[in-house]
Design an enzyme around this catalytic site. Structure first.
Site, PDB file in Angstrom:
ATOM      1  N   TYR A  99       0.792  -1.231   0.000  1.00 50.38           N
ATOM      2  CA  TYR A  99       0.000   0.000   0.000  1.00 50.38           C
ATOM      3  C   TYR A  99       0.830   1.291   0.000  1.00 50.38           C
ATOM      4  CZ  TYR A  99      -3.664  -3.362   1.118  1.00 50.38           C
ATOM      5  OH  TYR A  99      -4.529  -4.423   1.080  1.00 50.38           O
ATOM      6  N   HIS A 116      -8.833   1.510  -5.810  1.00 51.12           N
ATOM      7  CA  HIS A 116      -8.034   0.593  -4.992  1.00 51.12           C
ATOM      8  C   HIS A 116      -6.568   0.938  -5.163  1.00 51.12           C
ATOM      9  CE1 HIS A 116     -11.461  -1.742  -3.919  1.00 51.12           C
ATOM     10  NE2 HIS A 116     -11.841  -1.689  -5.178  1.00 51.12           N
TER      11      HIS A 116
HETATM   12  O1  CA2 Z   1      -6.021  -1.961  -2.587  1.00 53.65           O
HETATM   13  C1  CA2 Z   1      -6.906  -1.411  -1.932  1.00 53.65           C
HETATM   14  O2  CA2 Z   1      -7.041  -0.201  -1.874  1.00 53.65           O
HETATM   15  C2  CA2 Z   1      -7.845  -2.267  -1.073  1.00 53.65           C
HETATM   16  O3  CA2 Z   1      -9.143  -1.685  -1.144  1.00 53.65           O
HETATM   17  C3  CA2 Z   1      -7.314  -2.207   0.344  1.00 53.65           C
HETATM   18  C4  CA2 Z   1      -8.091  -3.123   1.304  1.00 53.65           C
HETATM   19  C5  CA2 Z   1      -8.209  -4.524   0.755  1.00 53.65           C
HETATM   20  O4  CA2 Z   1      -9.017  -5.308   1.616  1.00 53.65           O
HETATM   21  C6  CA2 Z   1      -8.802  -4.532  -0.636  1.00 53.65           C
HETATM   22  O5  CA2 Z   1      -8.844  -5.860  -1.099  1.00 53.65           O
HETATM   23  C7  CA2 Z   1      -7.949  -3.694  -1.577  1.00 53.65           C
HETATM   24  C8  CA2 Z   1      -7.367  -3.249   2.651  1.00 53.65           C
HETATM   25  C9  CA2 Z   1      -7.033  -1.976   3.278  1.00 53.65           C
HETATM   26  C10 CA2 Z   1      -6.102  -2.269   4.404  1.00 53.65           C
HETATM   27  O6  CA2 Z   1      -5.185  -1.234   4.398  1.00 53.65           O
HETATM   28  C11 CA2 Z   1      -4.097  -1.344   5.190  1.00 53.65           C
HETATM   29  C12 CA2 Z   1      -3.102  -0.472   4.904  1.00 53.65           C
HETATM   30  C13 CA2 Z   1      -1.955  -0.499   5.664  1.00 53.65           C
HETATM   31  C14 CA2 Z   1      -1.847  -1.387   6.719  1.00 53.65           C
HETATM   32  C15 CA2 Z   1      -2.869  -2.262   6.983  1.00 53.65           C
HETATM   33  C16 CA2 Z   1      -4.016  -2.237   6.223  1.00 53.65           C
END
Ligand code: CA2
Length: 144
Positions: A23, A101
């Site tokens: 991310y 996303h």
């Molecule tokens: O890629 C994306 O933006 C997602 O929407 C992010 C979601 C995931 O469940 C989707 O499948 C794709 C998860 C967000 C979690 O974000 C975090 C970021 C940093 C640390 C922990 C979690």
């Protein structure tokens, strides 16, 4: 003045703090800053909201729609793959909506391959990092 709402779903408050290889290292505050500056240049009002709670996200979508927002950028987080209720809220809002996303969900686990919410959105951006939000904002500024 145009108004665009930006909604981030569950766990996106952790952005930049964990899993930077997926991310990136920028935080949600960084994102708000980037989008806020861009919106200002275009004389656009930005409403920014994050929640870890499905019902709160649904309430916010309705609130933004009822209070005159013109468009919505949403990253529903994990609810993308599970939430019919969120899909219904987006559809019912009648807001021009772009789903964003950060990661490319199509290159990831099988359970991330399906978006329940994308079908009621105008378009989807995935895998472009935070840039996806900026592109979505540019689109909505030009559109709505
Ligand atoms: O890629 C994306 O933006 C997602 O929407 C992010 C979601 C995931 O469940 C989707 O499948 C794709 C998860 C967000 C979690 O974000 C975090 C970021 C940093 C640390 C922990 C979690």
């Amino acid at each position: 003045m145009k108004c665009i709402a930006v909604i981030n779903g569950p766990n996106l408050n952790r952005l930049g703090k964990r899993e930077p290889e997926i991310y990136g290292s920028e935080t949600l505050e960084d994102l708000q800053d980037i989008l806020g500056k861009r919106a200002e240049v275009h004389n656009c009002e930005l409403k920014f909201h994050q929640s870890n709670h499905e019902g709160e996200l649904i309430d916010k979508i309705t609130e933004f729609a009822d209070n005159g927002c013109d468009g919505l950028i949403i990253n529903p987080g994990g609810l993308t793959h599970t939430s019919i209720a969120l899909r219904d809220a987006i559809a019912g809002s009648e807001l021009t909506t772009i789903e964003v996303h950060i990661s490319n969900i199509h290159q990831r686990e099988d359970f991330r391959q399906t978006s329940i919410t994308a079908g009621v959105c105008k378009g989807t951006l995935a895998g472009l990092g935070l840039r996806g939000y900026v592109l979505a904002l540019d689109y909505l500024i030009g559109e709505s």
